[in-house]
Design an enzyme around this catalytic site. Structure first.
Site, PDB file in Angstrom:
ATOM      1  N   LYS A 166     -19.356  42.054 -59.014  1.00 47.95           N
ATOM      2  CA  LYS A 166     -19.188  40.881 -59.852  1.00 47.95           C
ATOM      3  C   LYS A 166     -20.164  39.767 -59.451  1.00 47.95           C
ATOM      4  O   LYS A 166     -21.373  39.928 -59.540  1.00 47.95           O
ATOM      5  CB  LYS A 166     -17.733  40.423 -59.791  1.00 47.95           C
ATOM      6  CG  LYS A 166     -16.702  41.548 -59.982  1.00 47.95           C
ATOM      7  CD  LYS A 166     -16.845  42.290 -61.283  1.00 47.95           C
ATOM      8  CE  LYS A 166     -15.638  43.162 -61.640  1.00 47.95           C
ATOM      9  NZ  LYS A 166     -15.328  44.234 -60.685  1.00 47.95           N
ATOM     10  N   TYR A 226      -5.186  42.739 -59.528  1.00 47.38           N
ATOM     11  CA  TYR A 226      -6.030  43.588 -60.364  1.00 47.38           C
ATOM     12  C   TYR A 226      -5.314  44.911 -60.640  1.00 47.38           C
ATOM     13  O   TYR A 226      -4.596  45.441 -59.779  1.00 47.38           O
ATOM     14  CB  TYR A 226      -7.354  43.814 -59.626  1.00 47.38           C
ATOM     15  CG  TYR A 226      -8.277  44.806 -60.275  1.00 47.38           C
ATOM     16  CD1 TYR A 226      -8.759  44.616 -61.569  1.00 47.38           C
ATOM     17  CD2 TYR A 226      -8.682  45.944 -59.591  1.00 47.38           C
ATOM     18  CE1 TYR A 226      -9.608  45.525 -62.155  1.00 47.38           C
ATOM     19  CE2 TYR A 226      -9.540  46.865 -60.167  1.00 47.38           C
ATOM     20  CZ  TYR A 226      -9.993  46.647 -61.453  1.00 47.38           C
ATOM     21  OH  TYR A 226     -10.836  47.556 -62.030  1.00 47.38           O
ATOM     22  N   ARG A 235     -24.212  57.847 -44.236  1.00 50.31           N
ATOM     23  CA  ARG A 235     -22.775  57.615 -44.445  1.00 50.31           C
ATOM     24  C   ARG A 235     -22.206  56.713 -43.346  1.00 50.31           C
ATOM     25  O   ARG A 235     -21.200  56.040 -43.547  1.00 50.31           O
ATOM     26  CB  ARG A 235     -22.011  58.946 -44.504  1.00 50.31           C
ATOM     27  CG  ARG A 235     -20.504  58.772 -44.713  1.00 50.31           C
ATOM     28  CD  ARG A 235     -19.855  60.043 -45.249  1.00 50.31           C
ATOM     29  NE  ARG A 235     -20.112  61.189 -44.414  1.00 50.31           N
ATOM     30  CZ  ARG A 235     -19.378  61.531 -43.334  1.00 50.31           C
ATOM     31  NH1 ARG A 235     -18.343  60.792 -42.976  1.00 50.31           N
ATOM     32  NH2 ARG A 235     -19.682  62.603 -42.642  1.00 50.31           N
ATOM     33  N   ASP A 269      -8.262  39.103 -51.583  1.00 50.50           N
ATOM     34  CA  ASP A 269      -9.300  39.483 -52.539  1.00 50.50           C
ATOM     35  C   ASP A 269      -9.868  38.186 -53.118  1.00 50.50           C
ATOM     36  O   ASP A 269      -9.174  37.442 -53.817  1.00 50.50           O
ATOM     37  CB  ASP A 269      -8.699  40.354 -53.645  1.00 50.50           C
ATOM     38  CG  ASP A 269      -9.738  40.818 -54.668  1.00 50.50           C
ATOM     39  OD1 ASP A 269     -10.808  40.193 -54.764  1.00 50.50           O
ATOM     40  OD2 ASP A 269      -9.467  41.798 -55.380  1.00 50.50           O
TER      41      ASP A 269
END
Length: 393
Positions: free
Chosen positions: A207, A109, A52, A182
């Site tokens: 993406k 988005y 983590r 972004d």
């Protein structure tokens, strides 16, 4: 007892040198003095002892993202997350607190919009919205509200309008604000926002970076090690870490990133010009065309390639667009973007389904809109596919 028997914690000390990074599919690593010192001194941010916090496979993917963005040295100045939204939310919450103001693009988005409209205000932050392409509005709102953070997307979805990154960065820095961008749609192939003034670049690595529609991941990149460490602390606390196998798939996808993007961008530009001549189409929106409303900004922000996203508006409205979508044979009717296959969607019933017709119009989304994420099939195959879908009753 054989003292040389295999000990699980020693697996990472192998003297072999693999060409590609191994998948360290492990939750934990054997502790040593350096790990203890890091845990006690820096909270365990730097040494590898628990996945983590750090993992060699995840670190390899982070270094590759940083290299694509010019964001750091071999150690990288990137963090990898479990998803793009994990990267966006963690970054913003790391930078914004109660009483702070965010000036953000109105066109974002959908889930980012929820974060800006609901979650950040619930934490006591004020969010002011401006049209992404209105540079004067950015300057005015930033000067008036003195924000802690300025947030925008290089290319808006699905309108493909541009933020003038250098101009907005200058306005943000004039008031001491951090500029977060972004860059998912544009990708570092088309523009590297850190070189244009952005402080942090966030992306859905699902993406174009990964590029094969088989992994969900996110990334945040910065040239500021202190800022990176602040975001990393929240990443650890919130638990949005990437799985090592997902990180390996991301790393592998990025090995062909430039080749894939070169072909997809070339095809998108060629297809945009071909579709502009089709009677079924009312409007073609592609940043590389001279008739794009932000053409002057494109030449400054994305001078060498205009991206692999293409939006068209059909005569006949959303009903016609939906019918055309169902008749495609090469393009795939699906959400998301950035894969080696061409993905096509209609915003009215997918990415912007929660808006009314009036709200979509106000956002610049016209009835009959089709959004295309161009893959590797080539413009001739895609044009033939679209034509048969236009013509089939």
């Amino acid at each position: 007892m054989d003292q040389n028997r295999y000990r699980p914690g020693r697996a990472h000390t192998s003297r072999t040198y693999p060409v590609i990074p191994p998948i360290y599919q492990t939750t934990t690593f054997e502790l040593d003095d350096r790990a203890y010192a890091d845990i006690q001194g820096e909270g365990g941010l730097h040494e590898t002892w628990y996945t983590r916090f750090n993992n060699p496979t995840v670190d390899a993917a982070a270094a590759e993202v940083a290299r694509l963005h010019g964001g750091g040295d071999e150690a990288g100045h990137s963090l990898i997350f479990a998803s793009g939204m994990a990267a966006i939310a963690t970054t913003l919450v790391s930078l914004v607190g109660a009483g702070d103001t965010v000036v953000a693009a109105r066109q974002t988005y959908g889930d980012t919009d929820d974060l800006l409209r609901r979650d950040l205000p619930a934490l006591g932050a004020t969010v002011v919205r401006v049209d992404a392409h209105d540079t004067d509005a950015w300057r005015t709102m930033i000067a008036e509200h003195q924000p802690k953070v300025v947030y925008g997307e290089t290319l808006s979805n699905p309108q493909l309008r541009l933020v003038d990154l250098p101009a907005v960065a200058e306005a943000a820095h004039a008031v001491g604000a951090r500029f977060v961008v972004d860059n998912t749609f544009a990708t570092p192939y088309c523009t590297r926002p850190l070189e244009l003034g952005a402080d942090v670049v966030v992306e859905s690595a699902t993406k174009f970076l990964a590029g094969h529609s088989d992994v969900v991941a996110g990334a945040a990149t910065t040239r500021d090690p202190a800022l990176l460490e602040e975001v990393q602390r929240r990443l650890i606390t919130f638990g949005g870490c990437a799985d090592p196998h997902a990180a390996f798939l991301l790393w592998r996808g990025m090995r062909t990133f430039r080749v894939r993007l070169a072909e997809s961008c070339r095809t998108a530009a060629a297809l945009a010009d071909l579709l502009a001549k089709e009677p079924a189409i009312r409007d073609v929106i592609y940043p590389g065309r001279n008739d794009h409303p932000d053409a002057a900004v494109v030449r400054r922000v994305m001078p060498d390639a205009a991206g692999a996203m293409l939006t068209v508006v059909l005569h006949g409205g959303d009903e016609r667009a939906g019918a055309v979508l169902r008749r495609l044979r090469v393009g795939v009717e699906a959400t998301s973007l950035g894969g080696v296959e061409t993905l096509v969607s209609t915003p009215f019933n997918s990415s912007h389904f929660n808006m009314t017709d009036e709200e979509r119009l106000a956002a610049g989304i016209q009835p009959g809109t089709l959004r295309l994420s161009i893959g590797l099939e080539g413009e001739e195959a895609l044009l033939a596919d679209l034509r048969q879908a236009f013509d089939t009753p």
